[in-house]
Design a protein around this motif. Structure first.
Motif, mmCIF file in Angstrom:
data_model
loop_
_atom_site.group_PDB
_atom_site.id
_atom_site.type_symbol
_atom_site.label_atom_id
_atom_site.label_comp_id
_atom_site.label_asym_id
_atom_site.label_seq_id
_atom_site.Cartn_x
_atom_site.Cartn_y
_atom_site.Cartn_z
ATOM 1 N N GLU A 350 0.828 -1.209 0.000
ATOM 2 C CA GLU A 350 0.000 0.000 0.000
ATOM 3 C C GLU A 350 0.861 1.257 0.000
ATOM 4 O O GLU A 350 0.520 2.258 -0.650
ATOM 5 C CB GLU A 350 -0.925 -0.013 1.211
ATOM 6 C CG GLU A 350 -2.024 -1.066 1.104
ATOM 7 C CD GLU A 350 -2.972 -1.060 2.283
ATOM 8 O OE1 GLU A 350 -4.063 -1.647 2.159
ATOM 9 O OE2 GLU A 350 -2.628 -0.462 3.339
ATOM 10 N N ALA A 351 1.987 1.224 0.723
ATOM 11 C CA ALA A 351 2.891 2.379 0.715
ATOM 12 C C ALA A 351 3.446 2.612 -0.682
ATOM 13 O O ALA A 351 3.548 3.760 -1.147
ATOM 14 C CB ALA A 351 4.027 2.165 1.714
ATOM 15 N N ALA A 352 3.812 1.527 -1.363
ATOM 16 C CA ALA A 352 4.307 1.670 -2.737
ATOM 17 C C ALA A 352 3.242 2.308 -3.623
ATOM 18 O O ALA A 352 3.536 3.202 -4.432
ATOM 19 C CB ALA A 352 4.718 0.310 -3.289
ATOM 20 N N GLY A 353 1.990 1.879 -3.477
ATOM 21 C CA GLY A 353 0.915 2.455 -4.273
ATOM 22 C C GLY A 353 0.723 3.933 -3.990
ATOM 23 O O GLY A 353 0.509 4.736 -4.914
ATOM 24 N N THR A 354 0.811 4.319 -2.725
ATOM 25 C CA THR A 354 0.657 5.727 -2.369
ATOM 26 C C THR A 354 1.741 6.573 -3.012
ATOM 27 O O THR A 354 1.471 7.658 -3.547
ATOM 28 C CB THR A 354 0.705 5.885 -0.838
ATOM 29 O OG1 THR A 354 -0.387 5.165 -0.255
ATOM 30 C CG2 THR A 354 0.626 7.336 -0.425
ATOM 31 N N VAL A 355 2.976 6.092 -2.973
ATOM 32 C CA VAL A 355 4.087 6.842 -3.552
ATOM 33 C C VAL A 355 3.958 6.911 -5.069
ATOM 34 O O VAL A 355 4.214 7.948 -5.688
ATOM 35 C CB VAL A 355 5.431 6.231 -3.122
ATOM 36 C CG1 VAL A 355 6.596 6.890 -3.852
ATOM 37 C CG2 VAL A 355 5.617 6.391 -1.610
ATOM 38 N N LEU A 356 3.541 5.820 -5.701
ATOM 39 C CA LEU A 356 3.345 5.843 -7.147
ATOM 40 C C LEU A 356 2.269 6.859 -7.540
ATOM 41 O O LEU A 356 2.447 7.632 -8.490
ATOM 42 C CB LEU A 356 2.960 4.445 -7.646
ATOM 43 C CG LEU A 356 4.056 3.392 -7.610
ATOM 44 C CD1 LEU A 356 3.475 2.012 -7.901
ATOM 45 C CD2 LEU A 356 5.173 3.714 -8.607
ATOM 46 N N ALA A 357 1.163 6.872 -6.812
ATOM 47 C CA ALA A 357 0.090 7.819 -7.126
ATOM 48 C C ALA A 357 0.554 9.255 -6.919
ATOM 49 O O ALA A 357 0.253 10.141 -7.738
ATOM 50 C CB ALA A 357 -1.134 7.522 -6.273
ATOM 51 N N GLY A 358 1.274 9.496 -5.836
ATOM 52 C CA GLY A 358 1.765 10.852 -5.588
ATOM 53 C C GLY A 358 2.740 11.309 -6.653
ATOM 54 O O GLY A 358 2.705 12.463 -7.093
ATOM 55 N N GLY A 359 3.631 10.412 -7.085
ATOM 56 C CA GLY A 359 4.583 10.773 -8.127
ATOM 57 C C GLY A 359 3.906 11.041 -9.455
ATOM 58 O O GLY A 359 4.248 12.004 -10.162
ATOM 59 N N LEU A 360 2.933 10.214 -9.821
ATOM 60 C CA LEU A 360 2.190 10.456 -11.052
ATOM 61 C C LEU A 360 1.464 11.797 -10.994
ATOM 62 O O LEU A 360 1.407 12.532 -11.989
ATOM 63 C CB LEU A 360 1.192 9.324 -11.294
ATOM 64 C CG LEU A 360 1.793 8.000 -11.779
ATOM 65 C CD1 LEU A 360 0.743 6.890 -11.730
ATOM 66 C CD2 LEU A 360 2.366 8.130 -13.183
ATOM 67 N N SER A 361 0.915 12.140 -9.832
ATOM 68 C CA SER A 361 0.231 13.421 -9.682
ATOM 69 C C SER A 361 1.183 14.584 -9.925
ATOM 70 O O SER A 361 0.811 15.585 -10.559
ATOM 71 C CB SER A 361 -0.390 13.517 -8.287
ATOM 72 O OG SER A 361 -1.000 14.771 -8.092
ATOM 73 N N LEU A 362 2.420 14.480 -9.441
ATOM 74 C CA LEU A 362 3.395 15.540 -9.676
ATOM 75 C C LEU A 362 3.732 15.674 -11.161
ATOM 76 O O LEU A 362 4.106 16.757 -11.620
ATOM 77 C CB LEU A 362 4.678 15.276 -8.886
ATOM 78 C CG LEU A 362 4.588 15.536 -7.378
ATOM 79 C CD1 LEU A 362 5.877 15.107 -6.693
ATOM 80 C CD2 LEU A 362 4.306 17.012 -7.088
ATOM 81 N N LEU A 363 3.609 14.589 -11.898
ATOM 82 C CA LEU A 363 3.817 14.660 -13.348
ATOM 83 C C LEU A 363 2.551 15.046 -14.097
ATOM 84 O O LEU A 363 2.555 15.165 -15.322
ATOM 85 C CB LEU A 363 4.319 13.303 -13.861
ATOM 86 C CG LEU A 363 5.679 12.840 -13.318
ATOM 87 C CD1 LEU A 363 6.033 11.474 -13.883
ATOM 88 C CD2 LEU A 363 6.776 13.860 -13.639
ATOM 89 N N GLY A 364 1.441 15.222 -13.365
ATOM 90 C CA GLY A 364 0.188 15.591 -13.992
ATOM 91 C C GLY A 364 -0.508 14.433 -14.693
ATOM 92 O O GLY A 364 -1.266 14.641 -15.635
ATOM 93 N N ILE A 365 -0.257 13.209 -14.205
ATOM 94 C CA ILE A 365 -0.775 12.000 -14.843
ATOM 95 C C ILE A 365 -1.693 11.285 -13.866
ATOM 96 O O ILE A 365 -1.379 11.180 -12.670
ATOM 97 C CB ILE A 365 0.395 11.087 -15.277
ATOM 98 C CG1 ILE A 365 1.236 11.805 -16.338
ATOM 99 C CG2 ILE A 365 -0.111 9.753 -15.805
ATOM 100 C CD1 ILE A 365 2.529 11.093 -16.675
#
Length: 371
Positions: A350-365
């Motif tokens: 779940e932590a990995a998923g949270t970080v992936l979602a946050g990183g994609l958000s910073l890229l606007g994806i």
């Protein structure tokens, strides 16, 4: 963590601060750490900030603050304090505590994990040509530096894509511009911050062409994943639904973490980062290290105006997640009952998923929960 490990950790923090232009000083050959004297704070202390202050042209307390930001998230470091005129005092984690601290931080901060205030004193002005890759890159850079506390304005030149239709298409890509034309270098209040040009290699296509062929998410990934000095490959491979496509891999990894949470709920259990005395098997180590390193990656990407660093970080996390998932399944199989190990594995997933979602958000994806 031994004193030698701690010394190398602090020296590495100095290297990063110099590389990121946060600190301008000659590199010391070594950093000396000592056991804290009776009555002092923490387990160990060092005087590296006082050692560097003169050459850096900064107060020792400011040097200590710069280094503390880069040491505090290191595995094995529980707490970093600044004492006296600029000493750094370190309290070390007990074995296993650092891993739990990373997962706790991700859970508490959510998609803002890795955001910080290192650039909170900066007011930045970016300027780019009216070209789609420059516009998307400037937008991603804005998101990155704002995540580290900066205030930002973006201006756009007048050449290139023009008209209301072009503006609407940029909006579909998540791009906003604060001003058009080259802004003045002074204002009634006095000199403004200098303009920082954003000049990636042009895309060779318009926003309309890319949106019609790829859609907004694949377009942004295709424009941002290469370093700005490299040409952006914008072929149909960005739409391939397979693990050879890095964008699909990253979003599939996120979707898989959400499926694991749903599967666990159906089986009647939830994640727990402290579910076992030694919850993380060795296949989890690369993933844990990447999650622990994520705040530093975001800060470096902001300093260097390099959203491609975030994309590469997300790819690495996705690969490490699948390696961990395949070696240490977070869900029980067959008649197996959910155990403490399953709960701890789920916490990491779940932590990995949270970080992936946050990183994609910073890229606007976007990060869809189902693929």
């Amino acid at each position: 963590m031994t004193p030698a490990d701690l010394s190398r950790t602090v020296l590495h923090a100095v290297h990063r601060a110099v590389a990121e232009n946060a600190l301008r000083a000659p590199m010391p050959a070594r950093v000396r750490v000592e056991r804290t004297r009776p009555g002092g704070s923490g387990d160990y202390a060092c005087a590296v900030a006082l050692q560097l202050a003169g050459d850096a042209g900064l107060p020792a307390l400011e040097v200590a603050r710069i280094l503390r930001e880069r040491v505090a998230a290191e595995p094995g470091i529980g707490r970093v304090e600044i004492t006296g005129p600029g000493f750094l005092s370190f309290t070390l984690d007990a074995p296993g505590d650092s891993d739990r601290a990373v997962l706790d931080a991700v859970r508490e901060q959510g998609s803002a994990y890795g955001h910080g205030g290192a650039l909170r004193d900066e007011a930045l002005r970016f300027h780019h040509a009216r070209e789609v890759r420059a516009a998307v890159t400037a937008d991603a850079v804005r998101r990155l530096v704002v995540s580290q506390g900066a205030r930002v304005r973006i201006s756009c030149g007048e050449a290139g894509e023009m008209g209301a239709a072009g503006e609407a298409e940029w909006g579909l890509l998540g791009v906003t511009v604060d001003a058009y034309g080259t802004p003045p270098v002074t204002s009634p209040a006095g000199p403004s911050a200098p303009l920082i040009p954003v000049r990636p290699v042009p895309a060779g296509a318009t926003a309309r062409e890319l949106l019609e062929r790829l859609g907004p998410d694949a377009t942004r990934w295709g424009l941002l994943r290469p370093a700005s000095h490299d040409r952006a490959p914008l072929g149909d491979e960005l739409l391939v639904q397979g693990e050879a496509n890095p964008l699909f891999l990253v979003r599939y990894a996120y979707a898989r973490t959400r499926a694991l949470t749903r599967g666990a709920a159906a089986l009647g259990f939830t994640a727990a980062s402290d579910a076992a005395p030694a919850p993380y098997e060795s296949p989890a180590r690369p993933l844990l290290d990447l999650l622990a390193d994520h705040p530093r990656v975001l800060l470096a990407a902001a300093h260097h105006r390099a959203p491609d660093r975030v994309a590469r970080q997300l790819e690495a996390i996705a690969h490490a997640f699948f390696d961990f998932h395949d070696s240490c399944p977070p869900l029980p199989s067959g008649d197996e009952k959910p155990s403490a190990a399953h709960r701890s594995r789920l916490a990491l997933a779940e932590a990995a998923g949270t970080v992936l979602a946050g990183g994609l958000s910073l890229l606007g994806i976007s990060a869809p929960a189902h693929l």
